[in-house]
Design an enzyme around this catalytic site. Sequence first.
Site, short mmCIF file in Angstrom:
data_model
loop_
_atom_site.label_atom_id
_atom_site.label_comp_id
_atom_site.label_asym_id
_atom_site.label_seq_id
_atom_site.Cartn_x
_atom_site.Cartn_y
_atom_site.Cartn_z
CB THR A 81 -51.87 47.47 -3.24
OG1 THR A 81 -51.43 47.96 -4.52
CG2 THR A 81 -52.74 48.25 -2.64
NE ARG A 86 -51.29 52.52 -12.47
CZ ARG A 86 -51.47 51.68 -11.63
NH1 ARG A 86 -50.96 52.08 -10.59
NH2 ARG A 86 -52.21 50.66 -11.67
N GLY A 88 -53.59 54.86 -9.82
CA GLY A 88 -54.37 53.54 -10.05
C GLY A 88 -55.57 53.70 -9.03
#
Length: 308
Positions: A173, A201, A203
């Site tokens: 990331t 999903r 995060g």
Amino acid sequence: MPQPILIVHGGAGTIPEERHPAAMEGCRRAAQAGWSALSAGGSALDAVEAAVRALEDDPTFNAGRGSIMTRVGTVEMDALIMDGTTLRAGAVAAVRRVRNPITLARAVMERTPHVLLVGPSAEALAELLGLPTADDAELVAPRDRERWEALWRNGPPDLREVLAQALAEPMDTVGAVALDAAGHVAAAVSTGGMSNKWPGRVGDSALIGCGAYADDRVGAVVATGWGETLMRVVISKTACDFMALGLTVQTAVEAAIRLLEERVDGRGGLIGVDRMGRIGIAHNTPHMAWAWTNGETLRVGIRAATSR
């Protein structure tokens, strides 16, 4: 007033040695892009967006053009940007076909009354504003396509196997924090998520206080790592709260990483800047690519002195 400064990161984890030069060079270029915005009179917000856009455009990192694939072979990206002056923020989650999710996140902040848009609704805003698009083939790094195909070669992989592989790979990331000449801070973060994640999903990167937090009264922090654990300790806000209690920015990010490890057995890294322009870098993974500059000095690394 404190001297302006900008710091970026390209993710934490186990970064293969052959990728170290590309990761450090990508962070260096991103720091230069962010600094160009600051030196031209731009705000901290302009600087972190410019820096993260540069990282999104670099396929070395898991964001934008280097994103990784979901369990069904698609790309879903998250991003967040936050202004420490007003505590305004904009975020997008599970977006597809957007070349620079961080710019879309800023549009959510500045062009809508909302903070977070997800999926097709966020993509509709990108289309309305004419933001550049890209298909999955343009957004997936070749190395991740190879990994995904290998994992699925013998049928659907076990989710525990997927998690083990994801934690063994770079959690790259990307993010940036900055302090500008007016004394304002900002933070930005962008990601392609976890390798082979379940579609839908989301995060830590899209969530205020988890992926990033910025408050002029204290400073700004951006996180990277295993998102499910970062969320559970609200790690970026936690680090800012430690600064508010009187810890230095370096001590604060170190303390937040210790909390992550001790409370939820998490792995990750943090970069931060306080309102006086002091910076902090900490991680409990083998590597984290980073760069910072104040216009006079530009430093780049793959480890922090405090990493364990």
